[in-house]
Enzyme design. Structure first.
Site, PDB file in Angstrom:
ATOM      1  N   GLU A  60     -63.419  13.591   6.084  1.00 24.09           N
ATOM      2  CA  GLU A  60     -64.148  12.341   5.888  1.00 24.09           C
ATOM      3  C   GLU A  60     -63.571  11.261   6.786  1.00 24.09           C
ATOM      4  O   GLU A  60     -64.284  10.537   7.446  1.00 24.09           O
ATOM      5  CB  GLU A  60     -63.985  11.994   4.411  1.00 24.09           C
ATOM      6  CG  GLU A  60     -64.453  10.670   3.987  1.00 24.09           C
ATOM      7  CD  GLU A  60     -64.007  10.416   2.556  1.00 24.09           C
ATOM      8  OE1 GLU A  60     -64.412  11.178   1.656  1.00 24.09           O
ATOM      9  OE2 GLU A  60     -63.254   9.470   2.336  1.00 24.09           O
ATOM     10  N   ASN A  65     -50.632   7.643   3.011  1.00 19.75           N
ATOM     11  CA  ASN A  65     -49.450   8.015   3.791  1.00 19.75           C
ATOM     12  C   ASN A  65     -49.115   9.499   3.680  1.00 19.75           C
ATOM     13  O   ASN A  65     -48.721  10.131   4.645  1.00 19.75           O
ATOM     14  CB  ASN A  65     -48.248   7.199   3.310  1.00 19.75           C
ATOM     15  CG  ASN A  65     -48.386   5.758   3.725  1.00 19.75           C
ATOM     16  OD1 ASN A  65     -48.726   5.473   4.862  1.00 19.75           O
ATOM     17  ND2 ASN A  65     -48.155   4.849   2.796  1.00 19.75           N
ATOM     18  N   VAL A 120     -56.952  10.154   2.236  1.00 22.14           N
ATOM     19  CA  VAL A 120     -56.440   8.871   2.700  1.00 22.14           C
ATOM     20  C   VAL A 120     -54.985   8.708   2.284  1.00 22.14           C
ATOM     21  O   VAL A 120     -54.518   9.359   1.364  1.00 22.14           O
ATOM     22  CB  VAL A 120     -57.267   7.707   2.115  1.00 22.14           C
ATOM     23  CG1 VAL A 120     -58.657   7.676   2.705  1.00 22.14           C
ATOM     24  CG2 VAL A 120     -57.326   7.774   0.594  1.00 22.14           C
ATOM     25  N   LYS A 153     -42.632   4.408  -8.305  1.00 25.58           N
ATOM     26  CA  LYS A 153     -41.952   3.158  -8.704  1.00 25.58           C
ATOM     27  C   LYS A 153     -40.466   3.389  -8.988  1.00 25.58           C
ATOM     28  O   LYS A 153     -39.966   3.176 -10.107  1.00 25.58           O
ATOM     29  CB  LYS A 153     -42.652   2.521  -9.917  1.00 25.58           C
ATOM     30  CG  LYS A 153     -44.129   2.228  -9.710  1.00 25.58           C
ATOM     31  CD  LYS A 153     -44.372   1.105  -8.711  1.00 25.58           C
ATOM     32  CE  LYS A 153     -45.850   0.903  -8.406  1.00 25.58           C
ATOM     33  NZ  LYS A 153     -46.133   0.413  -7.057  1.00 25.58           N
ATOM     34  N   ASN A 185     -57.785   2.570  -6.125  1.00 25.95           N
ATOM     35  CA  ASN A 185     -58.765   2.445  -5.047  1.00 25.95           C
ATOM     36  C   ASN A 185     -60.129   2.957  -5.521  1.00 25.95           C
ATOM     37  O   ASN A 185     -61.066   2.199  -5.697  1.00 25.95           O
ATOM     38  CB  ASN A 185     -58.331   3.248  -3.821  1.00 25.95           C
ATOM     39  CG  ASN A 185     -56.990   2.791  -3.296  1.00 25.95           C
ATOM     40  OD1 ASN A 185     -56.663   1.612  -3.363  1.00 25.95           O
ATOM     41  ND2 ASN A 185     -56.205   3.705  -2.771  1.00 25.95           N
TER      42      ASN A 185
HETATM   43  N1  COA Z   1     -48.391   5.528 -11.506  1.00 25.51           N
HETATM   44  C1  COA Z   1     -48.401   4.279 -10.989  1.00 25.51           C
HETATM   45  N2  COA Z   1     -48.441   4.013  -9.664  1.00 25.51           N
HETATM   46  C2  COA Z   1     -48.468   5.078  -8.830  1.00 25.51           C
HETATM   47  C3  COA Z   1     -48.426   6.392  -9.293  1.00 25.51           C
HETATM   48  C4  COA Z   1     -48.401   6.600 -10.697  1.00 25.51           C
HETATM   49  N3  COA Z   1     -48.396   7.822 -11.209  1.00 25.51           N
HETATM   50  N4  COA Z   1     -48.459   7.218  -8.222  1.00 25.51           N
HETATM   51  C5  COA Z   1     -48.522   6.451  -7.119  1.00 25.51           C
HETATM   52  N5  COA Z   1     -48.510   5.156  -7.489  1.00 25.51           N
HETATM   53  C6  COA Z   1     -48.550   3.996  -6.591  1.00 25.51           C
HETATM   54  C7  COA Z   1     -47.410   4.009  -5.615  1.00 25.51           C
HETATM   55  O1  COA Z   1     -46.241   3.463  -6.208  1.00 25.51           O
HETATM   56  C8  COA Z   1     -47.946   3.131  -4.508  1.00 25.51           C
HETATM   57  O2  COA Z   1     -47.891   1.789  -4.947  1.00 25.51           O
HETATM   58  P1  COA Z   1     -47.459   0.598  -3.968  1.00 25.51           P
HETATM   59  O3  COA Z   1     -48.564   0.546  -2.946  1.00 25.51           O
HETATM   60  O4  COA Z   1     -47.419  -0.583  -4.852  1.00 25.51           O
HETATM   61  O5  COA Z   1     -46.157   1.030  -3.406  1.00 25.51           O
HETATM   62  C9  COA Z   1     -49.432   3.528  -4.470  1.00 25.51           C
HETATM   63  O6  COA Z   1     -49.701   4.097  -5.760  1.00 25.51           O
HETATM   64  C10 COA Z   1     -49.763   4.542  -3.369  1.00 25.51           C
HETATM   65  O7  COA Z   1     -48.937   5.660  -3.543  1.00 25.51           O
HETATM   66  P2  COA Z   1     -48.339   6.504  -2.320  1.00 25.51           P
HETATM   67  O8  COA Z   1     -47.301   7.406  -2.906  1.00 25.51           O
HETATM   68  O9  COA Z   1     -47.926   5.602  -1.187  1.00 25.51           O
HETATM   69  O10 COA Z   1     -49.533   7.466  -1.921  1.00 25.51           O
HETATM   70  P3  COA Z   1     -50.755   7.397  -0.935  1.00 25.51           P
HETATM   71  O11 COA Z   1     -50.708   6.301   0.064  1.00 25.51           O
HETATM   72  O12 COA Z   1     -50.796   8.773  -0.429  1.00 25.51           O
HETATM   73  O13 COA Z   1     -51.997   7.113  -1.935  1.00 25.51           O
HETATM   74  C11 COA Z   1     -53.602   7.512  -3.688  1.00 25.51           C
HETATM   75  C12 COA Z   1     -52.209   7.863  -3.085  1.00 25.51           C
HETATM   76  C13 COA Z   1     -53.860   8.411  -4.876  1.00 25.51           C
HETATM   77  C14 COA Z   1     -53.625   6.050  -4.132  1.00 25.51           C
HETATM   78  C15 COA Z   1     -54.673   7.748  -2.560  1.00 25.51           C
HETATM   79  O14 COA Z   1     -54.548   9.057  -2.090  1.00 25.51           O
HETATM   80  C16 COA Z   1     -56.087   7.534  -3.079  1.00 25.51           C
HETATM   81  O15 COA Z   1     -56.568   6.407  -3.151  1.00 25.51           O
HETATM   82  N6  COA Z   1     -56.762   8.648  -3.449  1.00 25.51           N
HETATM   83  C17 COA Z   1     -58.110   8.617  -4.007  1.00 25.51           C
HETATM   84  C18 COA Z   1     -59.167   8.710  -2.952  1.00 25.51           C
HETATM   85  C19 COA Z   1     -59.077   9.966  -2.139  1.00 25.51           C
HETATM   86  O16 COA Z   1     -58.428  10.926  -2.489  1.00 25.51           O
HETATM   87  N7  COA Z   1     -59.735   9.940  -0.996  1.00 25.51           N
HETATM   88  C20 COA Z   1     -59.667  11.009  -0.064  1.00 25.51           C
HETATM   89  C21 COA Z   1     -60.983  11.633   0.149  1.00 25.51           C
HETATM   90  S1  COA Z   1     -61.243  11.954   1.839  1.00 25.51           S
END
Ligand code: COA
Length: 503
Positions: A295, A273, A271, A409, A385
């Site tokens: 998925e 971006n 999931v 950040k 999440n």
């Molecule tokens: N510490 C604090 N915040 C962090 C961070 C860290 N190390 N790394 C990312 N973030 C924050 C980003 O700043 C962003 O925050 P915002 O929404 O306030 O801007 C948010 O997390 C999402 O990060 P982004 O870089 O836009 O990545 P993403 O949209 O690709 O999401 C996860 C990354 C990890 C949150 C997402 O992949 C996830 O929920 N993964 C777990 C579930 C999963 O992998 N499912 C797939 C199975 S099919």
């Protein structure tokens, strides 16, 4: 099925009522299994009516809470509305709603984060207690009472089977052409009665096109007409383009070494971006005739199906922007030939993932220098999440890739740290770590070599010298040399961020 005759079963058409009346059939204290997976196929009217109902109870000074089980994340009309009125006692297994997240992190809502492939079997085993009511969105009901699943299947089969009572939302806003896209397997069992799951190719079908539900269980049918509410993905930025570039180069070199076939292996894309951007990169890349056993099917994969780069895709849910949703509806016959939607216990089944040899690509919050990955917690204590299916795919895939920009950040956080503040995927399950800086291939490497690779290839230059320094001092500390650490410093980066806002 035409839009006019979505409820063709005479028995069930007698149960049509308003969302308000249906919601009033849900008492406080019950466990409710709702449809919905990554913002697709969730009930839209009953949860909002229930939230109103709960608000009225609260105004009278009465407590009213239910536990909500789903496939995965839903949308503001479900998670948001119920969390807003403090109506959720316990939530499982994956959410991404800001209000839910806040309540969970404030300790006002219990949350159980579970591998998505485990949810159905845990429910069947009774680990969560009794499921009282299921609230399921469907596209329509056939003459004989079979249910046409919607834009996600998730745990719907299990919720319908397990619940005492079922409330159906028939959504006229979902394309009637979804009929026939699903494959619902009714052969699962608990051990020791399990049989092999007979999938040897991503698009193989071996189940039913419909969900089965004894009509006498159905206590209400509610008609709705609203689309899934999914937000747009951000356009791939420079960082995600670079991450995609590193991965594509890696795949090309694996093909050259004959470790991957020319059309790779079935793709799983997580999931968010970054995962979406990697699909955009693959769409422009040199690989053809790709397949996906994943998925969630986001915009990027839909575009690959459209361009022909992706031949077939299996998933449990869509997660599409409004534009991509329109594209799906406008060309539903084309996509129905190429997409299979399954229950999540099958889309994420470890046996199938291992057999097909999936390339698992998931986002992460942070990785440590040894390759342990945190996908779920910010600074060790606050849920983002949930683990979703990342563990199902990483542990059992042929290749387990985790990716993130090297900082978060505005550069104040390094996503490569000495020790992760929470572990979702251990170093044993993580083979490739990618940031915009580069790709660390950890296969075949012992811990200290893993550390050197991750620091040199993946860390941001602003943080790399400090990571090198930490690692060197840990190696010279006279303590264990297998996985050297300075325990008194290992989490100091997170602590510093909490104190100063800068790692
Ligand atoms: N510490 C604090 N915040 C962090 C961070 C860290 N190390 N790394 C990312 N973030 C924050 C980003 O700043 C962003 O925050 P915002 O929404 O306030 O801007 C948010 O997390 C999402 O990060 P982004 O870089 O836009 O990545 P993403 O949209 O690709 O999401 C996860 C990354 C990890 C949150 C997402 O992949 C996830 O929920 N993964 C777990 C579930 C999963 O992998 N499912 C797939 C199975 S099919």
């Amino acid at each position: 099925m035409s839009t006019e005759s979505r409820i063709r079963c005479p028995k069930l058409s007698k149960r049509i009522m308003s969302a308000r009346d249906a919601a009033s059939l849900i008492p406080s204290g019950v466990n409710v299994g709702m449809s919905g997976f990554t913002g697709a196929g969730y009930p839209k009217a009953v949860p909002q009516a229930l939230a109103e109902h709960i608000r009225d109870h609260r105004a009278r000074g009465e407590n009213f809470r239910i536990s909500v089980w789903t496939g995965a994340s839903t949308a503001p009309e479900l998670d948001g509305a119920l969390a807003e009125v403090d109506g959720i006692e316990m939530r499982l297994p994956y959410q991404s709603d800001p209000t839910c997240r806040q309540k969970i992190n404030e300790g006002k809502m219990e949350y159980m984060d579970i591998h998505l492939s485990h949810v159905a079997q845990h429910a069947w085993s009774g680990f969560f207690g009794k499921l009282d009511i299921a609230v399921i969105e469907v596209v329509g009901i056939t003459e004989d009472g079979r249910l046409i699943p919607s834009s996600s299947i998730g745990n719907n089969k299990t919720w319908i089977d397990q619940a005492d009572k079922v409330i159906l939302e028939v959504n006229h806003g979902q394309s009637a052409g979804l009929e026939g896209m699903h494959d619902v397997y009714y052969g699962t069992a608990l051990p020791p009665r399990r049989k092999p799951i007979p999938i040897t190719k991503p698009d193989e079908r071996f189940g039913e096109k419909y969900l089965m539900c004894p009509p006498e269980k159905v206590i209400a049918v509610v008609e709705t007409n609203s689309p899934d509410r999914n937000s747009r993905f951000s356009d791939p930025d420079e960082n995600s383009r670079r991450i995609a570039g590193h991965l594509l180069d890696f795949f090309a070199s694996e093909v050259e070494k004959k470790r991957l076939p020319a059309n790779l292996l079935p793709l799983q894309s997580g999931v968010g971006n970054i995962a979406n951007a990697v699909m955009a990169g693959l769409n422009e890349g040199p690989f053809n005739n790709l397949t996906a056993y994943t998925e969630v099917l986001q915009d990027g994969m839909l575009e690959m199906l459209k361009s022909g780069k992706l031949a077939k895709a299996s998933a449990t849910a869509f997660s599409l922007s409004p534009e991509a949703n329109q594209e799906l509806a406008d060309n539903i016959d084309f996509y129905r030939d190429r997409i299979v939607l399954r229950t999540q216990e099958i889309s994420n089944h470890p046996e199938v993932i291992r057999r097909l040899g999936i390339i698992a690509m998931n986002g992460m919050i942070e990785a440590d220098i040894y390759g342990n990955v945190n996908s779920t917690h910010v600074m060790g204590t606050r849920i983002m999440n949930g683990i979703g299916g990342s563990g199902d795919f990483a542990r059992n895939g042929f290749l387990a890739v985790f990716m993130t920009p090297s900082t978060a950040k505005g550069g104040s956080i390094s996503t490569i740290v000495p020790m992760v503040s929470h572990v979702d995927h251990t170093e044993h399950d993580v083979q490739i770590v990618v940031t915009e800086q580069g790709l660390a291939d950890l296969r075949g490497l012992p811990p200290r070599q893993r550390a050197l690779n991750i620091i040199e290839k993946c860390a941001h230059p602003d943080f790399r010298p400090r990571l090198r320094d930490y690692f060197e001092r840990a190696c010279n500390s006279g303590r264990g040399m297998h996985t050297p650490h300075l325990l008194e410093e290992a989490l100091s980066w997170h602590h510093r961020f909490e104190e100063t806002g800068q790692m």
